[in-house]
Design a protein around this motif. Structure first.
Motif, PDB file in Angstrom:
ATOM      1  N   ALA A  93      -8.144  -5.806  -1.791  1.00 53.26           N
ATOM      2  CA  ALA A  93      -7.230  -4.663  -1.681  1.00 53.26           C
ATOM      3  C   ALA A  93      -5.860  -5.101  -1.155  1.00 53.26           C
ATOM      4  N   ILE A  94      -5.860  -5.953  -0.145  1.00 52.41           N
ATOM      5  CA  ILE A  94      -4.600  -6.447   0.424  1.00 52.41           C
ATOM      6  C   ILE A  94      -3.848  -7.273  -0.631  1.00 52.41           C
ATOM      7  N   GLN A  95      -4.590  -8.070  -1.406  1.00 49.84           N
ATOM      8  CA  GLN A  95      -3.964  -8.889  -2.447  1.00 49.84           C
ATOM      9  C   GLN A  95      -3.298  -8.050  -3.533  1.00 49.84           C
ATOM     10  N   ILE A  96      -3.829  -6.857  -3.808  1.00 46.40           N
ATOM     11  CA  ILE A  96      -3.195  -6.015  -4.829  1.00 46.40           C
ATOM     12  C   ILE A  96      -2.133  -5.102  -4.243  1.00 46.40           C
ATOM     13  N   GLY A  97      -1.874  -5.243  -2.941  1.00 49.04           N
ATOM     14  CA  GLY A  97      -0.754  -4.511  -2.374  1.00 49.04           C
ATOM     15  C   GLY A  97      -1.059  -3.434  -1.356  1.00 49.04           C
ATOM     16  N   ALA A  98      -2.312  -3.294  -0.934  1.00 46.85           N
ATOM     17  CA  ALA A  98      -2.607  -2.319   0.121  1.00 46.85           C
ATOM     18  C   ALA A  98      -1.886  -2.756   1.396  1.00 46.85           C
ATOM     19  N   SER A  99      -1.370  -1.793   2.127  1.00 47.69           N
ATOM     20  CA  SER A  99      -0.583  -2.097   3.326  1.00 47.69           C
ATOM     21  C   SER A  99      -1.441  -2.406   4.545  1.00 47.69           C
ATOM     22  N   ASP A 100      -2.637  -1.835   4.606  1.00 43.77           N
ATOM     23  CA  ASP A 100      -3.498  -1.996   5.776  1.00 43.77           C
ATOM     24  C   ASP A 100      -4.887  -1.512   5.392  1.00 43.77           C
ATOM     25  N   PHE A 101      -5.828  -1.621   6.313  1.00 41.55           N
ATOM     26  CA  PHE A 101      -7.146  -1.045   6.079  1.00 41.55           C
ATOM     27  C   PHE A 101      -7.698  -0.529   7.392  1.00 41.55           C
ATOM     28  N   ILE A 102      -8.498   0.517   7.285  1.00 45.24           N
ATOM     29  CA  ILE A 102      -9.161   1.085   8.453  1.00 45.24           C
ATOM     30  C   ILE A 102     -10.655   1.052   8.175  1.00 45.24           C
ATOM     31  N   VAL A 103     -11.421   0.783   9.231  1.00 48.57           N
ATOM     32  CA  VAL A 103     -12.859   0.665   9.091  1.00 48.57           C
ATOM     33  C   VAL A 103     -13.533   1.969   9.517  1.00 48.57           C
TER      34      VAL A 103
END
Length: 120
Positions: A93-103
């Protein structure tokens, strides 16, 4: 002024939880989607400042939906939401451009921190 948000999750309870956290912090939830296909359509209709995107969903998963949204709008801001143990998907997801992630399960302070980092 806090921004507008599209919440994407196949679980109504998770959408409700996120909406509650975000609206209490002053953000405007302009739409909700329960799968990736719906998310892409609602993104194009509402042009929110931010999308919170679940990864595992029916019809179109969050990775494919994020990719489609970023193709349509390279400036789209997306924060991925995932359960524990989905690290490889988060990296993708980060590689395709997501800015952050929440668990999941969501910690309200972490959600607001991620959103503020991305859209202020």
């Amino acid at each position: 002024m806090p921004g507008t948000v599209l919440i994407v999750d196949d679980a109504a309870f998770m959408r409700m939880l996120l909406k509650d956290i975000l609206t209490k912090a002053g953000y405007d939830v302009v739409a909700e989607a329960e799968n990736g296909r719906d998310a892409v359509e609602k993104y194009l209709n509402h042009k929110p400042d931010l999308v919170t995107m679940d990864i595992t969903m029916p019809e179109m998963n969050g990775i494919d939906a994020a990719r489609a949204i970023r193709t349509a709008d390279p400036a789209a801001k997306i924060v991925m939401c995932s359960a524990m143990g989905q690290q490889s998907m988060v990296i993708e997801a980060i590689q395709i451009g997501a800015s952050d992630f929440i668990v999941k399960p969501f910690q309200p302070a972490r959600v607001i921190d991620a959103v503020k980092k991305v859209i202020g």
